[in-house]
Every structure is written in C-alpha cells, then in structure tokens.
Design a protein around this motif. Structure first.
Motif, PDB file in Angstrom:
ATOM      1  N   UNK A   1      -3.081   1.602  -5.565  1.00 36.27           N
ATOM      2  CA  UNK A   1      -2.065   2.343  -4.809  1.00 36.27           C
ATOM      3  C   UNK A   1      -1.135   1.372  -4.109  1.00 36.27           C
ATOM      4  N   UNK A   2       0.149   1.644  -4.203  1.00 34.95           N
ATOM      5  CA  UNK A   2       1.148   0.890  -3.455  1.00 34.95           C
ATOM      6  C   UNK A   2       1.722   1.816  -2.378  1.00 34.95           C
ATOM      7  N   UNK A   3       1.495   1.463  -1.121  1.00 39.37           N
ATOM      8  CA  UNK A   3       1.984   2.262   0.002  1.00 39.37           C
ATOM      9  C   UNK A   3       3.356   1.748   0.420  1.00 39.37           C
ATOM     10  N   UNK A   4       4.356   2.619   0.387  1.00 39.54           N
ATOM     11  CA  UNK A   4       5.719   2.234   0.732  1.00 39.54           C
ATOM     12  C   UNK A   4       5.816   1.844   2.203  1.00 39.54           C
ATOM     13  N   UNK A   5       6.542   0.777   2.464  1.00 44.03           N
ATOM     14  CA  UNK A   5       6.811   0.329   3.824  1.00 44.03           C
ATOM     15  C   UNK A   5       8.317   0.176   3.993  1.00 44.03           C
ATOM     16  N   UNK A   6       8.741  -0.028   5.219  1.00 45.10           N
ATOM     17  CA  UNK A   6      10.171  -0.199   5.481  1.00 45.10           C
ATOM     18  C   UNK A   6      10.701  -1.487   4.855  1.00 45.10           C
ATOM     19  N   UNK A   7      11.999  -1.482   4.587  1.00 44.64           N
ATOM     20  CA  UNK A   7      12.634  -2.671   4.041  1.00 44.64           C
ATOM     21  C   UNK A   7      12.346  -2.919   2.584  1.00 44.64           C
ATOM     22  N   UNK A   8      11.941  -1.872   1.861  1.00 42.62           N
ATOM     23  CA  UNK A   8      11.658  -2.029   0.446  1.00 42.62           C
ATOM     24  C   UNK A   8      10.339  -2.706   0.148  1.00 42.62           C
ATOM     25  N   UNK A   9       9.506  -2.897   1.161  1.00 39.50           N
ATOM     26  CA  UNK A   9       8.220  -3.557   0.966  1.00 39.50           C
ATOM     27  C   UNK A   9       7.120  -2.527   0.706  1.00 39.50           C
ATOM     28  N   UNK A  10       5.954  -3.026   0.344  1.00 31.94           N
ATOM     29  CA  UNK A  10       4.829  -2.132   0.140  1.00 31.94           C
ATOM     30  C   UNK A  10       3.527  -2.885   0.390  1.00 31.94           C
ATOM     31  N   UNK A  11       2.455  -2.120   0.611  1.00 31.30           N
ATOM     32  CA  UNK A  11       1.105  -2.667   0.700  1.00 31.30           C
ATOM     33  C   UNK A  11       0.376  -2.277  -0.581  1.00 31.30           C
ATOM     34  N   UNK A  12      -0.250  -3.244  -1.235  1.00 29.14           N
ATOM     35  CA  UNK A  12      -0.970  -2.953  -2.472  1.00 29.14           C
ATOM     36  C   UNK A  12      -2.462  -2.828  -2.180  1.00 29.14           C
ATOM     37  N   UNK A  13      -3.056  -1.736  -2.648  1.00 32.45           N
ATOM     38  CA  UNK A  13      -4.474  -1.496  -2.423  1.00 32.45           C
ATOM     39  C   UNK A  13      -5.221  -1.299  -3.741  1.00 32.45           C
ATOM     40  N   UNK A  14      -6.317  -2.036  -3.874  1.00 30.81           N
ATOM     41  CA  UNK A  14      -7.318  -1.793  -4.896  1.00 30.81           C
ATOM     42  C   UNK A  14      -8.654  -1.762  -4.148  1.00 30.81           C
ATOM     43  N   UNK A  15      -9.787  -1.564  -4.819  1.00 32.51           N
ATOM     44  CA  UNK A  15     -11.043  -1.479  -4.053  1.00 32.51           C
ATOM     45  C   UNK A  15     -11.298  -2.671  -3.145  1.00 32.51           C
ATOM     46  N   UNK A  16     -11.003  -3.875  -3.623  1.00 29.04           N
ATOM     47  CA  UNK A  16     -11.277  -5.077  -2.818  1.00 29.04           C
ATOM     48  C   UNK A  16     -10.348  -5.176  -1.613  1.00 29.04           C
ATOM     49  N   UNK A  17      -9.044  -4.939  -1.812  1.00 25.75           N
ATOM     50  CA  UNK A  17      -8.109  -5.074  -0.690  1.00 25.75           C
ATOM     51  C   UNK A  17      -8.267  -3.930   0.315  1.00 25.75           C
ATOM     52  N   UNK A  18      -8.669  -2.750  -0.144  1.00 30.70           N
ATOM     53  CA  UNK A  18      -8.934  -1.642   0.782  1.00 30.70           C
ATOM     54  C   UNK A  18     -10.077  -2.017   1.722  1.00 30.70           C
ATOM     55  N   UNK A  19     -11.124  -2.610   1.163  1.00 30.54           N
ATOM     56  CA  UNK A  19     -12.259  -3.024   1.988  1.00 30.54           C
ATOM     57  C   UNK A  19     -11.864  -4.155   2.922  1.00 30.54           C
ATOM     58  N   UNK A  20     -11.067  -5.087   2.414  1.00 28.51           N
ATOM     59  CA  UNK A  20     -10.668  -6.239   3.227  1.00 28.51           C
ATOM     60  C   UNK A  20      -9.708  -5.844   4.348  1.00 28.51           C
ATOM     61  N   UNK A  21      -8.763  -4.954   4.061  1.00 33.07           N
ATOM     62  CA  UNK A  21      -7.721  -4.616   5.029  1.00 33.07           C
ATOM     63  C   UNK A  21      -8.111  -3.484   5.972  1.00 33.07           C
ATOM     64  N   UNK A  22      -8.910  -2.530   5.485  1.00 33.91           N
ATOM     65  CA  UNK A  22      -9.215  -1.352   6.312  1.00 33.91           C
ATOM     66  C   UNK A  22     -10.705  -1.156   6.549  1.00 33.91           C
ATOM     67  N   UNK A  23     -11.509  -1.973   5.897  1.00 36.61           N
ATOM     68  CA  UNK A  23     -12.945  -1.950   6.165  1.00 36.61           C
ATOM     69  C   UNK A  23     -13.712  -0.782   5.589  1.00 36.61           C
ATOM     70  N   UNK A  24     -13.116  -0.049   4.642  1.00 36.20           N
ATOM     71  CA  UNK A  24     -13.772   1.123   4.065  1.00 36.20           C
ATOM     72  C   UNK A  24     -13.624   1.133   2.548  1.00 36.20           C
TER      73      UNK A  24
END
Length: 292
Positions: A155-178
């Motif tokens: 999943x790519x979550x849209x952010x301001x300025x044309x940016x985004x946060x990219x999430x896969x199982x590993x980055x979801x755990x690393x960034x949000x702890x779940x």
C-alpha cells in the motif's frame, strides 16, 4: 510501459478529493473556456500518471464509492457511520462523472458496487488478484487499507507534496509496530472521528496499539481483561459492544459482488483517444506530452 503481473489499484475518491483541495486552496478553480470545472480531474490525471510511471504496472484499476451515506451497508449497522460528512463543493460535483470519462479514455476500468465503498471494491479485487499470484499495489490516502497488506499486496499512502509512504508487511511492523491482521483491532479500540467510528472512549492510538500488540488481537484482550488495570478493565467492559461494532465497521469487505475482468484492466490505451479527451478539457501541452 509495463511489467507483467503487476496491478496498480487506485482509490478514486482519495485521488479526486486530494486533487481538488490541493489545487483549490488559493480559491482558483481550473476551468475550460466554456466554464467547465476541471481542477480535480486535471490533478487526478496527473496523479494517476505519476503513480503509473512510478509503479510501471501491467494493469490498472480505479475503485469508487457509488452510494450515498444512507445507502451504505455500514450505515445499516450503525446509523452514525460517517454522519459528519458534508456535501462536496459545487465545483467538485460535476467532476465525479468527468473524471470517469478520462479514465475510460485510458481504457481503465472504473469499479464500484452499490452499498459498498471504494475500500471494499479494492479489498475484493486485491484479494482475488493476490490469490492468483499477482503483485498488487494500492494507492490511497486511507490508512484503513493497511489491513489489506500481504506478501503480494503493498500500500502506498498519499501524503502532501506528491509524496507517499510505502507499506508492506515488514515496513508496517517497523513503522507502526503492528501486523496487517492487527490494523482493524487497533482501530476498533481507538475509533475514528473522521468516519464516526466510536471505538472505546478514553483509548487513543498509542494505548490501542499497546493493548493489541501485547495480547495479539481483540478477542485475546477481552479474554484476558484480568491482566489490565482496574480502570482499563472497566473501560473495556463497559464499551465491549461498541468496540466490537467498531471492529465490524472498520473491517474492509473482501467479497463485494463487483464485476472485474483482469484482461480489461491491461494498462494499454489509444493515445489519440486520450489526446482527444485532453483537448476537450483543455489540459494543455504539458499533460499531453506525458502520453505522446
């Protein structure tokens, strides 16, 4: 243009609303010489092409809400669901249909299902595609979609300025702890004011995340309430029914009866058809050069 088997799923409402408000903050709205509002459609098209260039999909689909709040299945479960939503601006309303004309010019399927939301449509399609072994990328502004993440779905979550946060199982755990399976249970506890999902009063994101990571899931938490402080136990016991309702409201439905053809979603289009639509909407040379 493409890589085989990679599917980009776009949350149409997230893109369109972000495009509208991102270009309208100064009070000016892009219009054609005939007075047709196009600022949201122009921004949507730019974003769609941006993500297509970034992801390089073999297939592309846009999912849409197609129902009023009152007709949503979730509104039947809970009358207050999304009851705080206001009518869209007058300048945006005609662009809902116009943007679909643009996606159709690109031969991109517009998918929707009465009673369900775009999240449900994308959840259903992503689940089907993942089971068939396709790589799926969902582009959205809605963090609810994090529950759809799997080995084949990111999943790519849209952010301001044309940016985004990219999430896969590993980055979801690393960034949000779940984990993806815990996304809904965290929201069931913390609620969501933007969707009027009540959650458990007095529990915010930090506490909700702590409780779910400690216990694994909502059912285990309620089975082990004795391990919570008396104050926390009292909150959870008093609001149990509301918490489980919130869990149901927050869960993306993955078996929506939506008609989807993988073959028809191929990211291939007739440039002359696209240029004709761009000319009609007076998009200008910059946009036209991207599909030359």
């Amino acid at each position: 243009m493409n890589e085989s088997g990679k599917v980009l799923l776009i949350d149409g409402m997230s893109f369109l609303f972000r495009a509208f408000y991102g270009s309208a903050w100064g009070g000016g709205y892009r219009q054609t010489s005939n007075g047709v509002y196009t600022n949201a459609v122009y921004g949507f098209t730019k974003m769609m092409l941006d993500y297509a260039e970034l992801v390089r999909p073999s297939h592309l689909v846009v999912g849409w809400d197609v129902a009023s709040r009152e007709s949503l299945v979730r509104s039947q479960w809970y009358d207050g669901y999304k009851s705080n939503r206001q009518a869209p601006p007058d300048e945006l309303i005609p662009q809902f249909d116009l943007v679909k004309e643009v996606t159709q010019a690109f031969s991109v399927p517009n998918l929707g299902c009465p009673g369900f939301e775009g999240d449900d449509v994308l959840g259903t399609v992503s689940t089907r595609l993942a089971l068939d072994g396709h790589q799926v990328i969902i582009a959205t502004g809605d963090y609810d979609s994090l529950q759809l993440i799997s080995e084949n779905v990111s999943v790519k979550i849209l952010k301001n300025g044309g940016k985004h946060e990219h999430y896969d199982p590993a980055s979801l755990l690393a960034l949000r702890g779940i984990t993806p399976e815990q996304v809904v249970d965290v929201k069931a506890l913390m609620g969501d004011a933007s969707d009027c999902i009540p959650g458990c009063p007095g529990i915010g994101e930090k506490t909700a995340t702590k409780l779910i990571t400690e216990h694994g899931n909502l059912d285990n938490l309620y089975t082990n309430l004795g391990s919570c402080t008396p104050k926390m136990r009292s909150k959870l016991e008093e609001n149990r029914e509301q918490v489980y309702l919130s869990q149901r409201l927050a869960t993306i439905i993955r078996d929506v009866p939506v008609d989807f053809s993988y073959e028809e979603a191929a990211w291939q289009y007739d440039r002359a058809t696209v240029h004709s639509k761009f000319d009609e909407l007076e998009f200008g040379r910059t946009m036209a050069s991207r599909v030359s």
